[in-house]
Design a protein around this motif. Sequence first.
Motif, mmCIF file in Angstrom:
data_model
loop_
_atom_site.group_PDB
_atom_site.id
_atom_site.type_symbol
_atom_site.label_atom_id
_atom_site.label_comp_id
_atom_site.label_asym_id
_atom_site.label_seq_id
_atom_site.Cartn_x
_atom_site.Cartn_y
_atom_site.Cartn_z
ATOM 1 N N UNK A 59 32.025 44.367 38.912
ATOM 2 C CA UNK A 59 33.431 44.152 38.560
ATOM 3 C C UNK A 59 34.322 44.473 39.753
ATOM 4 N N UNK A 60 35.193 43.536 40.126
ATOM 5 C CA UNK A 60 36.088 43.761 41.255
ATOM 6 C C UNK A 60 37.302 42.852 41.152
ATOM 7 N N UNK A 61 38.232 42.996 42.093
ATOM 8 C CA UNK A 61 39.388 42.121 42.235
ATOM 9 C C UNK A 61 39.771 42.093 43.706
ATOM 10 N N UNK A 62 40.408 41.006 44.119
ATOM 11 C CA UNK A 62 40.751 40.819 45.523
ATOM 12 C C UNK A 62 42.247 40.999 45.731
ATOM 13 N N UNK A 63 42.621 41.827 46.699
ATOM 14 C CA UNK A 63 44.021 42.097 46.995
ATOM 15 C C UNK A 63 44.559 41.132 48.052
ATOM 16 N N UNK A 64 43.761 40.851 49.064
ATOM 17 C CA UNK A 64 44.197 39.992 50.169
ATOM 18 C C UNK A 64 44.656 38.630 49.663
ATOM 19 N N UNK A 107 45.180 47.902 43.934
ATOM 20 C CA UNK A 107 44.577 48.413 45.152
ATOM 21 C C UNK A 107 43.108 47.981 45.245
ATOM 22 N N UNK A 108 42.520 48.261 46.364
ATOM 23 C CA UNK A 108 41.148 47.843 46.676
ATOM 24 C C UNK A 108 40.126 48.707 45.931
ATOM 25 N N UNK A 109 39.122 48.078 45.315
ATOM 26 C CA UNK A 109 38.083 48.827 44.618
ATOM 27 C C UNK A 109 37.131 47.915 43.867
ATOM 28 N N UNK A 110 36.060 48.474 43.365
ATOM 29 C CA UNK A 110 35.068 47.705 42.610
ATOM 30 C C UNK A 110 33.963 48.613 42.121
ATOM 31 N N UNK A 152 43.299 56.070 43.132
ATOM 32 C CA UNK A 152 42.787 54.760 43.543
ATOM 33 C C UNK A 152 43.706 53.598 43.185
ATOM 34 N N UNK A 153 44.750 53.844 42.393
ATOM 35 C CA UNK A 153 45.606 52.751 41.955
ATOM 36 C C UNK A 153 44.940 51.932 40.877
ATOM 37 N N UNK A 154 45.518 50.780 40.576
ATOM 38 C CA UNK A 154 44.949 49.853 39.600
ATOM 39 C C UNK A 154 43.907 48.996 40.324
ATOM 40 N N UNK A 155 42.649 49.303 40.101
ATOM 41 C CA UNK A 155 41.567 48.516 40.708
ATOM 42 C C UNK A 155 41.061 47.459 39.740
ATOM 43 N N UNK A 156 41.919 47.062 38.813
ATOM 44 C CA UNK A 156 41.641 46.001 37.845
ATOM 45 C C UNK A 156 40.470 46.378 36.942
ATOM 46 N N UNK A 157 39.509 45.490 36.768
ATOM 47 C CA UNK A 157 38.439 45.677 35.787
ATOM 48 C C UNK A 157 37.519 46.851 36.101
#
Length: 505
Positions: free
Chosen positions: A248-253, A272-275, A421-426
């Motif tokens: 599970x991840x999301x792309x910020x760029x 923010x960046x994370x997974x 970590x901020x909102x790293x989505x899923x």
Amino acid sequence: MTSVNVKLLYHYVLTNLFNLCLFPLTAFLVGKASRLTTNDLHQFYSYLQHNLITVTLFFAFTVFGSILYIVTRPKPVYLVDYSCYLPPPQLSCSVSKVMDIFYQIRKADPSRDEAWDDPSSLDFLRKIQERSGLGDETYGPQGLRQVPPQKTFAAAREETEQVIIGALENLFENTKVNPREIGILVVNSSLFNPTPSLSAMVVNTFKLRSNIRSFNLGGMGCSAGIIAIDLAKDLLHVHKNTYALVVSTENITHSIYAGNNRSMMVSNCLFRMGGAAILLSNKPGDRRRSKYKLAHTVRTHTGADDQSFRCVRQEDDERGKIGVCLSKDLTGVAGRTVKKNIATLGPLVLPLSEKFLFLVAFIAKKLLKDKIKHSYVPDFKLAINHFCIHAGGRAVIDVLEKNLGLSPVDVEASRSTLHRFGNTSSSSIWYELAYIEAKGRMKKGNKVWQIALGSGFKCNSAVWVALSNVKPSTKSPWEHCIDRYPVEINSDSSKSEVRVQNGRS
């Protein structure tokens, strides 16, 4: 006697009603059995001999039914381990650094028209950033940190590959599982979906086998992590003796917004960046080394309603710049969707005492209607030990804390994850679970509820049961900072402060 004590007594009596009734019944039967004479026993044996066929058939049906139940029931799904990606220190982003990135992105925009520039936009972003609940140690991708920022497709791919490969390498190292043992792969990323797919990238990087059942989920928002777990669970019920890998991840760029539309600018302040990478198994032999067993997954989708469907929407602004628009209806939609989700989850996890109260309140509201304005909210803390609420923002956490009747310690993992970590989505719910483990709070038999919200609009839940006293995994994302948490938000100055609170761990 206080109302709290009365409710606890009621809960204890109703929960243990069967045992309380069983004791006098057992005593009664024992008393009867002690008074049986030899003649009574002879009559009983004689009855069995004359009805041998009936007794045999009853015994055969009982054995057959037991075997059928054991063979056909779904096999348990175990969570062997999981890994949350921890970016390198050089990617750390303070609030001032984030503001500088926003400024550089707008400055480098070739289509920028100064006549359209709103000088108050950066001030708006700064206020949102300071009130968001995010701290100065969140992470941003390398491409956006450059001057000028790189919003290219190559930079976006590099960010996602760095996160996914980093999380998977740590997971494989911790579990000692050979990547070629993976039979099922599910990758979810909402806004960044290149070709070849991200799941194909994982197959290529780790040389997974050719007959792997691979899935790539896109556009499903921050709740897609639970959807991926639910899909993997269903597949593990069909395909025996194998592993399932969920990423599970999301792309910020790729998804950063460079315009002036304020409803689209808010997401820049939160994400923010994370997974995270999660290893599931249906192998009976993996129970002893697994952390959790999956108890329930519940998915709720209210997209048939137009307001729900449009409250989080990716679209062009008036200048043709793509961004994710957050509607003012979002909080109301989220509240209604969560209520529908817990109405389904409640009967699965709540004790009999809460189910009975909920039923009485439901019937009373139907009969009295206007006289009862608020529905009864079950006490989930009687069934759930830990809560992992999606760290979508302070407002999301505040609403669920209030609506579910939770205490500050119940949402501590969510607030701490948002700050660190901020909102790293899923993947945020996995950073929260790692927080609870790092604090040493996860004991054998504890139940943890992961609840995630996402565009569409969706609310998805997963309930796990700890199989042992769970310790944090090697290279946990909280390994070097857990002693500095929980965080406290200073509402007067709107800035967050970290205070060491000894004894809270």
